[in-house]
Design a protein around this motif. Structure first.
Motif, PDB file in Angstrom:
ATOM      1  N   LEU A  44      17.642  30.589  86.292  1.00  0.00           N
ATOM      2  CA  LEU A  44      18.129  29.318  85.745  1.00  0.00           C
ATOM      3  C   LEU A  44      18.195  28.336  86.899  1.00  0.00           C
ATOM      4  O   LEU A  44      18.780  28.643  87.952  1.00  0.00           O
ATOM      5  CB  LEU A  44      19.510  29.498  85.113  1.00  0.00           C
ATOM      6  CG  LEU A  44      20.159  28.226  84.552  1.00  0.00           C
ATOM      7  CD1 LEU A  44      19.411  27.747  83.310  1.00  0.00           C
ATOM      8  CD2 LEU A  44      21.638  28.484  84.216  1.00  0.00           C
ATOM      9  N   LEU A  45      17.600  27.160  86.709  1.00  0.00           N
ATOM     10  CA  LEU A  45      17.514  26.157  87.768  1.00  0.00           C
ATOM     11  C   LEU A  45      18.291  24.902  87.385  1.00  0.00           C
ATOM     12  O   LEU A  45      18.604  24.664  86.218  1.00  0.00           O
ATOM     13  CB  LEU A  45      16.043  25.780  88.010  1.00  0.00           C
ATOM     14  CG  LEU A  45      15.071  26.923  88.267  1.00  0.00           C
ATOM     15  CD1 LEU A  45      13.650  26.376  88.429  1.00  0.00           C
ATOM     16  CD2 LEU A  45      15.476  27.732  89.484  1.00  0.00           C
ATOM     17  N   THR A  46      18.543  24.079  88.387  1.00  0.00           N
ATOM     18  CA  THR A  46      19.045  22.733  88.122  1.00  0.00           C
ATOM     19  C   THR A  46      17.892  21.886  87.581  1.00  0.00           C
ATOM     20  O   THR A  46      16.725  22.256  87.713  1.00  0.00           O
ATOM     21  CB  THR A  46      19.576  22.091  89.404  1.00  0.00           C
ATOM     22  OG1 THR A  46      18.468  21.844  90.295  1.00  0.00           O
ATOM     23  CG2 THR A  46      20.603  22.969  90.097  1.00  0.00           C
ATOM     24  N   PRO A  47      18.186  20.737  86.995  1.00  0.00           N
ATOM     25  CA  PRO A  47      17.095  19.853  86.574  1.00  0.00           C
ATOM     26  C   PRO A  47      16.175  19.459  87.732  1.00  0.00           C
ATOM     27  O   PRO A  47      15.010  19.123  87.521  1.00  0.00           O
ATOM     28  CB  PRO A  47      17.832  18.634  86.009  1.00  0.00           C
ATOM     29  CG  PRO A  47      19.144  19.174  85.541  1.00  0.00           C
ATOM     30  CD  PRO A  47      19.504  20.230  86.554  1.00  0.00           C
ATOM     31  N   GLN A  48      16.690  19.525  88.963  1.00  0.00           N
ATOM     32  CA  GLN A  48      15.892  19.198  90.152  1.00  0.00           C
ATOM     33  C   GLN A  48      15.104  20.394  90.660  1.00  0.00           C
ATOM     34  O   GLN A  48      14.430  20.309  91.693  1.00  0.00           O
ATOM     35  CB  GLN A  48      16.794  18.665  91.260  1.00  0.00           C
ATOM     36  CG  GLN A  48      17.468  17.339  90.941  1.00  0.00           C
ATOM     37  CD  GLN A  48      18.619  17.475  89.959  1.00  0.00           C
ATOM     38  OE1 GLN A  48      19.337  18.487  89.941  1.00  0.00           O
ATOM     39  NE2 GLN A  48      18.811  16.464  89.113  1.00  0.00           N
ATOM     40  N   GLY A  49      15.176  21.535  89.966  1.00  0.00           N
ATOM     41  CA  GLY A  49      14.373  22.692  90.330  1.00  0.00           C
ATOM     42  C   GLY A  49      14.973  23.599  91.370  1.00  0.00           C
ATOM     43  O   GLY A  49      14.259  24.405  91.979  1.00  0.00           O
ATOM     44  N   LYS A  50      16.274  23.534  91.589  1.00  0.00           N
ATOM     45  CA  LYS A  50      16.932  24.384  92.581  1.00  0.00           C
ATOM     46  C   LYS A  50      17.673  25.537  91.886  1.00  0.00           C
ATOM     47  O   LYS A  50      18.213  25.386  90.799  1.00  0.00           O
ATOM     48  CB  LYS A  50      17.908  23.566  93.430  1.00  0.00           C
ATOM     49  CG  LYS A  50      17.260  22.379  94.143  1.00  0.00           C
ATOM     50  CD  LYS A  50      16.156  22.812  95.109  1.00  0.00           C
ATOM     51  CE  LYS A  50      15.491  21.626  95.786  1.00  0.00           C
ATOM     52  NZ  LYS A  50      16.402  20.911  96.695  1.00  0.00           N
ATOM     53  N   TRP A  51      17.722  26.651  92.557  1.00  0.00           N
ATOM     54  CA  TRP A  51      18.273  27.899  92.009  1.00  0.00           C
ATOM     55  C   TRP A  51      19.759  27.794  91.696  1.00  0.00           C
ATOM     56  O   TRP A  51      20.545  27.302  92.502  1.00  0.00           O
ATOM     57  CB  TRP A  51      18.017  29.014  93.020  1.00  0.00           C
ATOM     58  CG  TRP A  51      18.568  30.361  92.677  1.00  0.00           C
ATOM     59  CD1 TRP A  51      17.954  31.354  91.973  1.00  0.00           C
ATOM     60  CD2 TRP A  51      19.849  30.892  93.056  1.00  0.00           C
ATOM     61  NE1 TRP A  51      18.771  32.454  91.889  1.00  0.00           N
ATOM     62  CE2 TRP A  51      19.941  32.203  92.533  1.00  0.00           C
ATOM     63  CE3 TRP A  51      20.934  30.378  93.784  1.00  0.00           C
ATOM     64  CZ2 TRP A  51      21.057  33.007  92.730  1.00  0.00           C
ATOM     65  CZ3 TRP A  51      22.057  31.170  93.971  1.00  0.00           C
ATOM     66  CH2 TRP A  51      22.104  32.471  93.451  1.00  0.00           C
ATOM     67  N   LEU A  52      20.119  28.298  90.506  1.00  0.00           N
ATOM     68  CA  LEU A  52      21.529  28.456  90.124  1.00  0.00           C
ATOM     69  C   LEU A  52      21.900  29.924  89.967  1.00  0.00           C
ATOM     70  O   LEU A  52      22.967  30.353  90.381  1.00  0.00           O
ATOM     71  CB  LEU A  52      21.819  27.725  88.820  1.00  0.00           C
ATOM     72  CG  LEU A  52      21.932  26.208  88.867  1.00  0.00           C
ATOM     73  CD1 LEU A  52      22.061  25.643  87.457  1.00  0.00           C
ATOM     74  CD2 LEU A  52      23.124  25.777  89.717  1.00  0.00           C
ATOM     75  N   ALA A  53      21.010  30.684  89.334  1.00  0.00           N
ATOM     76  CA  ALA A  53      21.260  32.106  89.104  1.00  0.00           C
ATOM     77  C   ALA A  53      19.938  32.766  88.744  1.00  0.00           C
ATOM     78  O   ALA A  53      19.009  32.111  88.256  1.00  0.00           O
ATOM     79  CB  ALA A  53      22.274  32.321  87.976  1.00  0.00           C
ATOM     80  N   ASP A  54      19.844  34.067  89.004  1.00  0.00           N
ATOM     81  CA  ASP A  54      18.701  34.837  88.517  1.00  0.00           C
ATOM     82  C   ASP A  54      19.223  36.086  87.832  1.00  0.00           C
ATOM     83  O   ASP A  54      20.347  36.535  88.087  1.00  0.00           O
ATOM     84  CB  ASP A  54      17.732  35.174  89.644  1.00  0.00           C
ATOM     85  CG  ASP A  54      18.342  36.056  90.708  1.00  0.00           C
ATOM     86  OD1 ASP A  54      18.132  37.284  90.635  1.00  0.00           O
ATOM     87  OD2 ASP A  54      19.012  35.529  91.612  1.00  0.00           O
ATOM     88  N   PHE A  55      18.404  36.673  86.955  1.00  0.00           N
ATOM     89  CA  PHE A  55      18.866  37.788  86.130  1.00  0.00           C
ATOM     90  C   PHE A  55      17.668  38.491  85.511  1.00  0.00           C
ATOM     91  O   PHE A  55      16.563  37.946  85.424  1.00  0.00           O
ATOM     92  CB  PHE A  55      19.799  37.287  85.022  1.00  0.00           C
ATOM     93  CG  PHE A  55      19.365  35.981  84.412  1.00  0.00           C
ATOM     94  CD1 PHE A  55      18.431  35.939  83.400  1.00  0.00           C
ATOM     95  CD2 PHE A  55      19.883  34.787  84.890  1.00  0.00           C
ATOM     96  CE1 PHE A  55      18.017  34.727  82.866  1.00  0.00           C
ATOM     97  CE2 PHE A  55      19.475  33.559  84.361  1.00  0.00           C
ATOM     98  CZ  PHE A  55      18.541  33.541  83.346  1.00  0.00           C
ATOM     99  N   PHE A  56      17.914  39.727  85.086  1.00  0.00           N
ATOM    100  CA  PHE A  56      16.939  40.494  84.317  1.00  0.00           C
ATOM    101  C   PHE A  56      17.279  40.331  82.845  1.00  0.00           C
ATOM    102  O   PHE A  56      18.433  40.516  82.443  1.00  0.00           O
ATOM    103  CB  PHE A  56      16.981  41.969  84.716  1.00  0.00           C
ATOM    104  CG  PHE A  56      16.606  42.220  86.144  1.00  0.00           C
ATOM    105  CD1 PHE A  56      15.288  42.424  86.508  1.00  0.00           C
ATOM    106  CD2 PHE A  56      17.577  42.234  87.138  1.00  0.00           C
ATOM    107  CE1 PHE A  56      14.932  42.642  87.832  1.00  0.00           C
ATOM    108  CE2 PHE A  56      17.243  42.452  88.456  1.00  0.00           C
ATOM    109  CZ  PHE A  56      15.919  42.660  88.810  1.00  0.00           C
TER     110      PHE A  56
END
Length: 268
Positions: A44-56
């Motif tokens: 899941l990214l910010t609208p600017q394309g930066k990382w917020l979280a990752d998951f399986f």
């Protein structure tokens, strides 16, 4: 036998008839590809394309389970629910109801598990009912460091770009599924060759530096240390600093780019 409980991992449950379409427009990978025996790694990214979280993303008959960093589960559920609008979904932090277990090497894969979608060598992952499982999370951490697999500790909220962290090579991005939040920067980074730094596995000679410790070559900053354990680590480094020893705190780092990494030419 290398089987490990991962107590630092949690679960967000996404239910409801619109769950796939809802998540598809928000995350970096193809949610529809999640199926019995097949997990999907996404961010899941910010609208600017930066990382917020990752998951399986793990398929269940009546829900999608998002296996994420346990400390991030409440934040992830809160972020996602803001986009619900009229979608028929239900979201909750279900971490207390499940145990996340990983296996690799010759560990037999249990029913309900799925191969780790990033690398075959990574093994398998399973979201199981709460129960008694061996806590070999230190062994797992060394396993993933030996493969150069990024962890939540290696990324920075609203700073990390997916291609810096290997999401392209590790099957964490779909380039043809359609729009999602942050897609524009992710695509531009790839097609314009804008990556200047990468998360790279390193050998550590000396005392393990704390996360965030600057990495230097002849006094010039080349990056910073991220996670590490027992002589192995991950560091965010300029592409021009992937060969030869580097100073970091009281230690020397020796970059060892993983075989799966496709490294673009150095841009300084």
């Amino acid at each position: 036998m290398p089987i490990s409980l991962l107590p630092h991992r949690g679960v967000v449950e996404l239910a409801g008839q619109d769950r796939v379409a809802f998540l598809q427009g928000l995350v970096s990978n193809d949610v529809a590809a999640a199926a019995p025996g097949r997990a999907v790694w996404a961010a899941l990214l910010t609208p600017q394309g930066k990382w917020l979280a990752d998951f399986f993303i793990v398929h269940r008959p009546d829900a999608l389970l998002l296996e994420c960093e346990r400390e991030q589960a409440p934040m992830l559920a809160e972020k996602l629910i803001k986009f619900r609008l009229r979608s028929k979904i239900g979201l909750r932090d279900a971490s207390n109801g499940f145990a996340v277990v990983a296996g690799w090497g010759d560990a037999p894969m249990p029913e309900g598990a799925a191969p780790d979608p990033r690398l075959p060598e990574a093994g398998w992952r399973a979201i199981m009912p709460r129960g008694e499982y061996p806590d070999a999370s230190i062994a797992y951490d060394l396993h993933r460091l030996s493969l150069g697999l990024p962890d939540t500790a290696d990324m920075r909220t609203e700073q990390t770009v997916l291609l810096e962290a290997g999401f392209d090579e590790l099957h964490g991005v779909s380039w043809d599924k359609g729009c999602y939040m942050g897609q524009e920067l992710t695509a531009r980074t790839k097609y314009r060759g804008l990556v200047k730094r990468r998360l790279v596995p390193v050998r550590v000679k000396g005392a393990l530096p704390s996360p965030g410790t600057p990495v230097l070559r002849e006094g010039i900053e080349m990056g910073e240390m991220r996670s590490g354990r027992d002589g192995r680590g991950m560091a965010l480094l300029r592409l021009g600093a992937l060969e030869g020893p580097l100073a970091c705190g009281e230690a020397m780092l020796h970059p060892e780019p993983a075989a799966w990494m496709r490294l673009p030419p150095a841009r300084g």
